[in-house]
Design a protein around this motif. Structure first.
Motif, short mmCIF file in Angstrom:
data_model
loop_
_atom_site.label_atom_id
_atom_site.label_comp_id
_atom_site.label_asym_id
_atom_site.label_seq_id
_atom_site.Cartn_x
_atom_site.Cartn_y
_atom_site.Cartn_z
N PHE A 33 0.85 -1.18 0.00
CA PHE A 33 0.00 0.00 0.00
C PHE A 33 0.89 1.24 0.00
O PHE A 33 2.11 1.17 0.13
CB PHE A 33 -0.94 0.01 1.22
CG PHE A 33 -0.23 0.00 2.55
CD1 PHE A 33 0.25 1.18 3.11
CD2 PHE A 33 -0.03 -1.19 3.24
CE1 PHE A 33 0.92 1.18 4.33
CE2 PHE A 33 0.63 -1.19 4.46
CZ PHE A 33 1.11 -0.01 5.00
N GLU A 34 0.25 2.39 -0.16
CA GLU A 34 0.95 3.68 -0.14
C GLU A 34 0.05 4.70 0.55
O GLU A 34 -1.14 4.80 0.24
CB GLU A 34 1.29 4.13 -1.56
CG GLU A 34 2.12 5.40 -1.62
CD GLU A 34 2.57 5.72 -3.04
OE1 GLU A 34 3.09 6.84 -3.24
OE2 GLU A 34 2.41 4.86 -3.92
N ILE A 35 0.63 5.43 1.48
CA ILE A 35 -0.08 6.47 2.20
C ILE A 35 0.37 7.82 1.66
O ILE A 35 1.55 8.17 1.76
CB ILE A 35 0.18 6.40 3.72
CG1 ILE A 35 -0.22 5.03 4.27
CG2 ILE A 35 -0.55 7.52 4.45
CD1 ILE A 35 0.21 4.80 5.71
N VAL A 36 -0.54 8.57 1.06
CA VAL A 36 -0.24 9.88 0.49
C VAL A 36 -0.68 10.94 1.48
O VAL A 36 -1.83 10.95 1.93
CB VAL A 36 -0.95 10.08 -0.87
CG1 VAL A 36 -0.68 11.47 -1.41
CG2 VAL A 36 -0.48 9.03 -1.86
N VAL A 37 0.24 11.82 1.83
CA VAL A 37 -0.02 12.89 2.79
C VAL A 37 -0.06 14.21 2.03
O VAL A 37 0.84 14.51 1.24
CB VAL A 37 1.06 12.93 3.88
CG1 VAL A 37 0.76 14.05 4.88
CG2 VAL A 37 1.15 11.59 4.59
N ILE A 38 -1.09 15.00 2.27
CA ILE A 38 -1.28 16.29 1.59
C ILE A 38 -1.44 17.36 2.66
O ILE A 38 -2.36 17.31 3.48
CB ILE A 38 -2.53 16.27 0.68
CG1 ILE A 38 -2.44 15.11 -0.32
CG2 ILE A 38 -2.68 17.59 -0.05
CD1 ILE A 38 -3.71 14.87 -1.09
N LEU A 39 -0.52 18.32 2.67
CA LEU A 39 -0.56 19.44 3.60
C LEU A 39 -0.84 20.72 2.81
O LEU A 39 -0.10 21.06 1.89
CB LEU A 39 0.77 19.56 4.35
CG LEU A 39 0.95 20.78 5.27
CD1 LEU A 39 -0.10 20.77 6.37
CD2 LEU A 39 2.34 20.81 5.87
N GLU A 40 -1.92 21.40 3.15
CA GLU A 40 -2.33 22.62 2.46
C GLU A 40 -2.41 23.77 3.45
O GLU A 40 -2.74 23.57 4.62
CB GLU A 40 -3.68 22.44 1.77
CG GLU A 40 -3.68 21.47 0.61
CD GLU A 40 -5.04 21.34 -0.02
OE1 GLU A 40 -6.04 21.58 0.70
OE2 GLU A 40 -5.13 21.02 -1.22
N GLY A 41 -2.10 24.96 2.95
CA GLY A 41 -2.20 26.14 3.78
C GLY A 41 -1.97 27.39 2.96
O GLY A 41 -1.61 27.33 1.78
N ILE A 42 -2.18 28.52 3.56
CA ILE A 42 -2.00 29.82 2.91
C ILE A 42 -0.67 30.40 3.38
O ILE A 42 -0.40 30.48 4.58
CB ILE A 42 -3.16 30.77 3.24
CG1 ILE A 42 -4.49 30.16 2.77
CG2 ILE A 42 -2.94 32.14 2.60
CD1 ILE A 42 -5.70 30.97 3.20
N VAL A 43 0.17 30.80 2.42
CA VAL A 43 1.46 31.40 2.75
C VAL A 43 1.22 32.77 3.36
O VAL A 43 0.54 33.62 2.77
CB VAL A 43 2.35 31.51 1.49
CG1 VAL A 43 3.70 32.09 1.85
CG2 VAL A 43 2.51 30.14 0.84
N GLU A 44 1.75 32.98 4.55
CA GLU A 44 1.47 34.21 5.29
C GLU A 44 1.96 35.45 4.56
O GLU A 44 1.32 36.50 4.57
CB GLU A 44 2.12 34.13 6.67
CG GLU A 44 1.78 35.28 7.59
CD GLU A 44 2.46 35.13 8.93
OE1 GLU A 44 1.86 35.53 9.95
OE2 GLU A 44 3.60 34.63 8.97
N THR A 45 3.12 35.35 3.89
CA THR A 45 3.72 36.54 3.27
C THR A 45 3.06 36.93 1.96
O THR A 45 3.06 38.10 1.58
CB THR A 45 5.21 36.29 3.03
OG1 THR A 45 5.38 35.06 2.30
CG2 THR A 45 5.95 36.17 4.35
N THR A 46 2.50 35.96 1.21
CA THR A 46 1.94 36.25 -0.11
C THR A 46 0.43 36.07 -0.17
O THR A 46 -0.21 36.57 -1.09
CB THR A 46 2.59 35.36 -1.18
OG1 THR A 46 2.30 33.98 -0.89
CG2 THR A 46 4.10 35.57 -1.20
N GLY A 47 -0.15 35.32 0.76
CA GLY A 47 -1.59 35.06 0.73
C GLY A 47 -1.99 34.03 -0.30
O GLY A 47 -3.19 33.88 -0.58
#
Length: 321
Positions: A254-268
């Motif tokens: 199997f394979e576990i895919v990790v996705i981290l999302e967020g807004i860059v503070e300096t550029t938005g």
């Protein structure tokens, strides 16, 4: 164990190539701006240089053609003759006149006279075409330079995931960290389990995607990523790892895919970082070493221990067992 093909590399690149598009490839041209932004830098720079070079040569040739058809090239040094463009007597001088007009750096020695309506029309066409080309290409380059893809390179994931007990429950855990002092606003993490399976109807799904709960119901998936955090997936009756034991882990694929999302503070702008863990990168009975220490007036993070683990007593049985 022989390294097998990943669906998502450790650096987040997806190993998927689209082929045999047929007539659907024309869709790329209908969205030309996005197609140019998605190209690699070497192709962007090549298209940038070729577009401007070809446009300059074509427009300079049109100015030279007007001077040639009117006979200005042969009477350019006649003071009693009024040409379309003053002091244009060959192609290099026509090219220089075009560059002076396009770059708005002033005419000086060369200028359009009032007795040349075709030159006035060409001047208006050149101004409109130049504005469109500049807006398209410079806008494309600006968007490409401001893409937050490089910000994802300063987001770290642990090389391996671990399985051990936490609060009396068997959990699958991995670690994430932010190398910059600037924060990721509204950071959220998701996990997908990619594993082949066969349905009760006999249909084979080669890359079936299943969601791994990392705290969606409790809000634990919303991260305040100031210091390294350990992301935890509780293995229970609703988990796809309900029947996973230390022994069966050796034969699983199997394979576990990790996705981290967020807004860059300096550029938005929204940033996404990805990684994956295969079954041979899951360590049963391990725990991550602490990386935080309290010093004089602040907390220090020791990233040299970010990937380090140590063994802890863990039952080798599955939760079902």
């Amino acid at each position: 164990r022989r390294e097998r093909q990943r669906f998502v590399d450790k650096n987040g690149r997806c190993n998927v190539q689209h082929g045999n598009l047929g007539g659907e490839s024309s869709r790329y041209l209908s969205d030309l701006f996005t197609t140019l932004v998605d190209l690699k830098w070497r192709w962007n720079l090549l298209i940038f240089l070729l577009t401007y070079t070809v446009a300059w040569l074509v427009m300079a040739s049109m100015w030279w053609g007007i001077a040639y058809l009117r006979g200005d090239l042969h009477r350019a040094h006649d003071d009693s003759y009024s040409p379309c463009v003053a002091n244009v007597y060959n192609f290099p001088s026509a090219f220089l006149f075009f560059i002076e007009t396009e770059a708005t750096i002033g005419y000086g020695h060369r200028y359009i006279t009032e007795r040349c309506p075709e030159g006035i029309v060409l001047f208006l066409f050149q101004s409109l075409l130049g504005s469109i080309v500049d807006a398209f290409l410079i806008g494309c380059m600006f968007i490409k330079m401001s893409q937050p893809k490089k910000r994802a390179e300063t987001l770290m994931f642990s090389r391996a995931a671990v399985v051990s007990q936490r609060d009396g429950k068997l959990c699958l855990m991995f670690r994430v960290g932010n190398l910059r002092n600037s924060h990721m606003v509204s950071a959220q993490i998701r996990c997908k389990l990619i594993k082949s399976r066969q349905t009760p109807e006999g249909e084979f799904l080669p890359l079936d995607q299943c969601e791994l709960d990392v705290g969606f119901g409790t809000g634990a998936d919303q991260l305040f990523l100031v210091s390294p955090l350990t992301i935890c997936h509780e293995i229970n009756s609703k988990s796809p790892f309900f029947c996973l034991s230390q022994r069966s882990l050796r034969s699983e694929q199997f394979e576990i895919v990790v996705i981290l999302e967020g807004i860059v503070e300096t550029t938005g702008m929204t940033c996404q970082a990805r990684t994956s863990y295969t079954e041979d990168e899951v360590l049963w009975g391990h725990r991550f070493l602490p990386v935080m220490s309290l010093e004089d007036g602040f907390f220090r993070v020791d990233y040299s221990q970010f990937h380090a683990t140590f063994e802890v007593p863990t039952p080798p049985y599955s939760v079902k067992e």
